[in-house]
Design a protein around this motif. Structure first.
Motif, short mmCIF file in Angstrom:
data_model
loop_
_atom_site.label_atom_id
_atom_site.label_comp_id
_atom_site.label_asym_id
_atom_site.label_seq_id
_atom_site.Cartn_x
_atom_site.Cartn_y
_atom_site.Cartn_z
N MET A 1 0.85 -1.18 0.00
CA MET A 1 0.00 0.00 0.00
C MET A 1 0.89 1.24 0.00
O MET A 1 1.87 1.32 0.72
N TYR A 2 0.55 2.18 -0.87
CA TYR A 2 1.35 3.38 -1.03
C TYR A 2 0.42 4.61 -1.00
O TYR A 2 -0.76 4.52 -1.33
N ARG A 3 0.98 5.73 -0.63
CA ARG A 3 0.22 6.98 -0.69
C ARG A 3 1.16 8.13 -1.06
O ARG A 3 2.36 8.06 -0.83
N ILE A 4 0.59 9.17 -1.63
CA ILE A 4 1.36 10.36 -1.98
C ILE A 4 1.27 11.36 -0.85
O ILE A 4 0.17 11.66 -0.37
N ASP A 5 2.41 11.87 -0.43
CA ASP A 5 2.47 12.87 0.63
C ASP A 5 3.23 14.10 0.16
O ASP A 5 4.01 14.03 -0.81
N THR A 6 3.00 15.19 0.85
CA THR A 6 3.80 16.41 0.65
C THR A 6 4.67 16.58 1.88
O THR A 6 4.13 16.70 3.00
N PRO A 7 5.99 16.56 1.76
CA PRO A 7 6.84 16.75 2.94
C PRO A 7 6.67 18.16 3.50
O PRO A 7 6.83 19.14 2.79
N LYS A 8 6.35 18.23 4.79
CA LYS A 8 6.09 19.53 5.42
C LYS A 8 6.93 19.77 6.66
O LYS A 8 7.48 20.85 6.84
N THR A 9 7.04 18.77 7.52
CA THR A 9 7.80 18.97 8.76
C THR A 9 9.29 18.94 8.45
O THR A 9 9.73 18.48 7.39
N ASP A 10 10.07 19.43 9.40
CA ASP A 10 11.53 19.43 9.22
C ASP A 10 12.05 18.01 9.01
O ASP A 10 12.93 17.78 8.17
N ASN B 1 -8.21 12.24 -3.12
CA ASN B 1 -9.17 11.16 -2.88
C ASN B 1 -8.48 9.83 -2.65
O ASN B 1 -9.04 8.77 -2.90
N ILE B 2 -7.25 9.89 -2.16
CA ILE B 2 -6.45 8.68 -2.07
C ILE B 2 -6.62 8.01 -0.71
O ILE B 2 -6.72 8.68 0.32
N ASN B 3 -6.71 6.68 -0.70
CA ASN B 3 -6.86 5.94 0.55
C ASN B 3 -5.52 5.39 1.00
O ASN B 3 -4.48 5.64 0.39
N LEU B 4 -5.52 4.62 2.07
CA LEU B 4 -4.27 4.13 2.64
C LEU B 4 -3.59 3.10 1.75
O LEU B 4 -2.43 2.77 1.96
N VAL C 1 10.40 27.52 -3.92
CA VAL C 1 9.24 27.85 -4.76
C VAL C 1 8.64 26.62 -5.43
O VAL C 1 7.60 26.71 -6.08
N GLY C 2 9.30 25.47 -5.31
CA GLY C 2 8.81 24.26 -5.94
C GLY C 2 7.76 23.55 -5.10
O GLY C 2 7.58 23.83 -3.91
N GLU C 3 7.05 22.63 -5.75
CA GLU C 3 6.09 21.76 -5.07
C GLU C 3 6.71 20.38 -5.00
O GLU C 3 7.07 19.79 -6.02
N HIS C 4 6.84 19.85 -3.79
CA HIS C 4 7.50 18.57 -3.56
C HIS C 4 6.47 17.48 -3.24
O HIS C 4 5.52 17.72 -2.49
N ARG C 5 6.66 16.31 -3.80
CA ARG C 5 5.79 15.19 -3.51
C ARG C 5 6.65 13.94 -3.27
O ARG C 5 7.75 13.80 -3.81
N MET C 6 6.14 13.04 -2.44
CA MET C 6 6.84 11.78 -2.19
C MET C 6 5.81 10.66 -2.04
O MET C 6 4.68 10.90 -1.61
N VAL C 7 6.22 9.47 -2.42
CA VAL C 7 5.39 8.28 -2.23
C VAL C 7 5.96 7.53 -1.04
O VAL C 7 7.18 7.29 -0.96
N VAL C 8 5.10 7.17 -0.10
CA VAL C 8 5.54 6.40 1.07
C VAL C 8 4.78 5.09 1.12
O VAL C 8 3.65 4.99 0.64
N ASP C 9 5.40 4.07 1.73
CA ASP C 9 4.73 2.78 1.85
C ASP C 9 3.90 2.74 3.12
O ASP C 9 3.75 3.76 3.82
N GLY C 10 3.36 1.59 3.43
CA GLY C 10 2.47 1.47 4.59
C GLY C 10 3.14 1.77 5.92
O GLY C 10 2.45 2.08 6.90
N LYS C 11 4.47 1.71 5.97
CA LYS C 11 5.20 2.01 7.20
C LYS C 11 5.74 3.44 7.23
O LYS C 11 6.47 3.82 8.15
N GLY C 12 5.40 4.22 6.21
CA GLY C 12 5.85 5.60 6.15
C GLY C 12 7.22 5.78 5.53
O GLY C 12 7.76 6.89 5.52
N LYS C 13 7.78 4.72 4.96
CA LYS C 13 9.09 4.79 4.34
C LYS C 13 8.98 5.44 2.96
O LYS C 13 8.11 5.09 2.16
#
Length: 302
Positions: free
Chosen positions: A1-10, A195-198, A42-54
Motif C-alpha cells: 500500500m502506497y500513498r502520496i504525501d507532501t513533505p512539510k515537517t523538518d 481522494n487517495i486511501n491508505l 518555490v517548488g512543489e514537492h511530492r513523495m510516495v511512502v509505503d504502509g510504514k511511512g518509508k
C-alpha cells in the motif's frame, strides 16, 4: 500500500532530501547538499511512502514562467522500481501543474529516463545543458491539453462547474472538474491526491461521486440544449468496480447511453433518464456506473 504525501515537517523534508541525494547524487560521488538547488523554496514537492511511512519515490515541479513548469528530481527506490511508482509521482506533479494553469511541462532527461518520460507524453525537443558538468541530457516537452480544448457551450459548462462547487462543496475539495464536452460526450476528472486511501488508490465512494456528478451534468447540459429545465435527482445508481484507480481518475458519459423522454417535461410531467458512466484510470477502463435520474418539472410560479 502506497500513498502520496507532501513533505512539510523538518523531519519529512530532511528524509525527502536525503532520499533524493541517495538516489540522484551519491552514485556520482557528489556530497550532501548537492541534491538541492535554488528552486526548492518555490517548488512543489511530492513523495510516495509505503504502509510504514518509508519514502520510496520523490519528485518536484516548479514554475519557470506563468504557463510553463519544470519536472525535476523524480526518483524511485531500486527495490520498488517496476511497480508504477514513477508514474504515480509524475501524475501527482502534473496535477499540481494543471491546477496552477500550466500549459507546457519541460524536463531535462538523462538518456536512461527518456523512455519513461515518453511514456508520460513527453517528446524530445533538443539537447539540454549537461548535468553536474558531465551527464548528457535532452530537453523534453509536454503540452498540456487545455481544459477547454473541446468545450461546446463553454458558458453552460462553466455554470455547471460553478453549480457543483456552490451547491456541493465537497466536489471542489475532491478536485472534480468538467474536462471537456463535445455535445455527444461529457468527460470529468478528479484529483487522485485528494481522494487517495491508505492503499494508494482512489476511495470507492469518491469514484461513485465522480460518476454520479458526471451523469447529473450530462442531463443538465442536455436540458439546456433542449431549452428545458427541471430538478435532477438520482433515483438509483449501481456501480461495478474492476480495478483500482492509481493515476488519473476520469469519467465519460456518452449520449448514446441516455434513455428517456425529455418531452414529458414540456407537459409538466416528470421523466426518468437512464444512462451509463464509464470510469477510467488514464486510458484503462476500471468501472461502470449505471444510473436512473429523475427530472422533476419546476413548480409553476404563483
Amino acid at each position: 500500500m502506497y500513498r502520496i504525501d507532501t513533505p512539510k515537517t523538518d523531519k519529512q523534508l530532511e528524509d525527502y532530501f536525503h532520499f533524493r541525494w541517495e538516489m540522484l547524487r551519491e552514485p556520482w560521488n557528489h556530497p550532501l547538499g548537492s541534491e538541492k538547488d535554488e528552486y526548492e523554496q518555490v517548488g512543489e514537492h511530492r513523495m510516495v511512502v509505503d504502509g510504514k511511512g518509508k519514502i520510496v519515490a520523490v519528485g518536484r515541479v516548479h514554475l519557470n514562467m506563468e504557463e510553463e513548469a519544470q519536472i525535476r528530481h523524480i526518483a524511485v527506490a531500486k527495490d520498488y522500481q517496476g511497480k508504477g511508482l514513477g508514474k504515480l509521482i509524475y501524475s501527482a506533479l502534473e496535477e499540481v501543474a494543471r491546477q496552477q494553469g500550466v500549459k507546457r511541462l519541460v524536463t531535462n532527461s538523462r538518456r536512461i529516463s527518456i523512455e519513461f518520460f515518453e511514456a508520460c507524453g513527453f517528446v524530445v525537443e533538443k539537447e539540454a545543458p549537461t548535468e553536474m558538468g558531465k551527464l548528457k541530457r535532452s530537453q523534453m516537452i509536454k503540452k498540456l491539453s487545455d481544459v477547454n480544448q473541446v468545450m461546446l457551450h463553454p458558458k453552460w459548462c462553466q455554470e455547471l462547474q460553478n453549480t457543483w462547487y456552490e451547491t456541493i462543496p465537497i466536489s471542489e475539495q475532491m478536485g472534480i472538474q468538467l474536462y471537456q464536452y463535445s455535445g455527444k460526450t461529457l468527460e470529468t476528472r478528479a484529483s487522485l491526491n485528494k481522494n487517495i486511501n491508505l492503499h494508494g488508490t482512489m476511495f470507492a465512494g469518491s469514484i461513485f461521486s465522480l460518476a454520479t456528478l458526471t451523469g447529473w451534468g450530462m442531463i443538465h447540459l442536455k436540458l439546456k440544449e433542449k431549452a428545458l429545465s427541471g430538478e435532477i435527482v438520482l433515483g438509483d445508481g449501481d456501480i461495478h468496480y474492476h480495478k483500482p484507480i492509481t493515476m488519473q481518475p476520469r469519467a465519460l458519459c456518452n449520449i448514446e447511453t441516455l434513455e428517456g423522454k425529455f418531452e414529458l417535461l414540456e407537459r409538466n410531467k416528470k421523466t426518468a433518464i437512464k444512462l451509463q458512466v464509464d470510469i477510467l484510470d488514464g486510458e484503462s477502463p476500471v468501472a461502470e456506473f449505471k444510473g436512473v435520474f429523475w427530472v422533476l418539472p419546476n413548480k409553476a410560479e404563483e
